[in-house]
Design an enzyme around this catalytic site. Sequence first.
Site: not given
Ligand SMILES: NC(=O)c1ccc[n+]([C@@H]2O[C@H](COP(=O)([O-])OP(=O)(O)OC[C@H]3O[C@@H](n4cnc5c(N)ncnc54)[C@H](O)[C@@H]3O)[C@@H](O)[C@H]2O)c1
Length: 452
Positions: A264, A292
């Site tokens: 952000d 966030h």
């Molecule tokens: N804070 C931020 O600025 C920000 C920015 C973008 C995304 N995010 C968040 O980051 C997270 C991941 O995003 P992404 O695009 O990589 O998602 P993604 O769906 O591509 O990857 C998530 C991964 O986590 C795995 N996963 C799910 N449950 C799990 C568990 N219990 N233990 C271990 N692994 C598990 C899934 O199998 C998947 O491989 C999401 O929650 C998204 O909202 C945060």
Amino acid sequence: MATTTSSLNRLLGLQTKVSKSSSSKVSRKGSVVASSKKDDENNIQPKRMVMMGKTCSKTTSNLLVKRGERQKVRNTPAGKETNAPLGVFVLEYDASNEDIEKTRNWKPIIKIAVSGAAGMISNHLLFKIASGEVFGPDQPVALRLLGSERSQVALEGVAMELEDCLFPLLREVDLGIDAKKVFEDADWALLIGAKPRGPGMERGDLLEMNGGLFAEQGKALNEVAKKTCKVMVVGNPCNTNALICMANAPNLDKRNFHALTRLDENRAKCQLALKAGVFYETVSNVTIWGNHSTTQVPDFVNAKIGGERCTDVIDDQTWLENDFTPAIQTRGGLLIKKWGRSSAASTAVSIADAIKALVTPTKEGDWFSSAVITDGNPYGIEEGLVFSMPCRSKGDGSYEVVEGLKINDWLRERIKKSEEELSNERGCVAHLMGVEGASCVMLEDTLLPGEM
Ligand SMILES: NC(=O)c1ccc[n+]([C@@H]2O[C@H](COP(=O)([O-])OP(=O)(O)OC[C@H]3O[C@@H](n4cnc5c(N)ncnc54)[C@H](O)[C@@H]3O)[C@@H](O)[C@H]2O)c1
């Protein structure tokens, strides 16, 4: 921790560390590893490299592991002999002559645990870490990758790609789906894995679903990670997930926990630079306050452009309040609309930035945003929340909250709203933090910046 299938292990040449030294450790993971003279992984002085998929002319015959060969090796931790599958892509060679100059001044190896390692963000981040871009060119790393049962096989693919990059600083890759094993002795835990909000799911449902996951991971960190482990929570809703994780890891200092708001901040810097017609590097002192979520407050009041007050350089209060602010709050959603998936590369860059901000000293007079514990904060924000605030670091991994920012009425009103939101979120997950009887009130179903 080896959770890879044995056939894939063989295919990948997984487990490759073979040493004559009785003190050397044998691992059986998808790994690019170096064996060390000492077995103390924190004092690794690489003497031999194990390379995969590469023929190396420097091979010394007594160290060579032949293609497809199975060899008796010593499993030092348990002191047992075992038949480790040696890989078809494995060659060992003596790197002591050619690498010693390069590695002599390397720091002790650090262990970095990453959850959601098969996900989109990790797919960018892991390669940055392994290349030395995040922790520095003299910092060898061991990656501990945590996946879910569903992503287990994909994780092996990630390990294959890491191997194929031949990163000199990447000393080890471990895969697993059990946080208690993956987080063992971790110096850093980057908690990215989380489930996305499904159709019709309320924000409260998301909190509950992912909150349970972060409670478990907090317990695992508490049990097996280093007490000094720094934890960066990315999986959403990241502020409250970090709070849950923290509450379940009382052995770790609360100040070791961060939730990511650096993306952000980076977005805000870019938009201010574009508006002012300057290069973004001249934009400094940008704070993201709060959650966030769409209640976050990108602070243009205290921001600077070229060392001047942002509001003097961009003399357009209407734009700052009515265009810039909501644009940052909702930018993630807009990106999904356009691209059909959420930000991954820029998130990975921002995680790298957030880590670098902690391991390098903050530029004099500047600060960075990170969501950290509010206990003892100088802005009167309710204690016991993970709230994004201006921070600075001496570069030793710790931080302090920067005091003295001007909070005008416009900021105060909005910061309060984000505070209320986080306070309510905390009420909804109190049972995951060992607190009974708290009330769960969701005033508004705010979107996460990455949601539509
Ligand atoms: N804070 C931020 O600025 C920000 C920015 C973008 C995304 N995010 C968040 O980051 C997270 C991941 O995003 P992404 O695009 O990589 O998602 P993604 O769906 O591509 O990857 C998530 C991964 O986590 C795995 N996963 C799910 N449950 C799990 C568990 N219990 N233990 C271990 N692994 C598990 C899934 O199998 C998947 O491989 C999401 O929650 C998204 O909202 C945060």
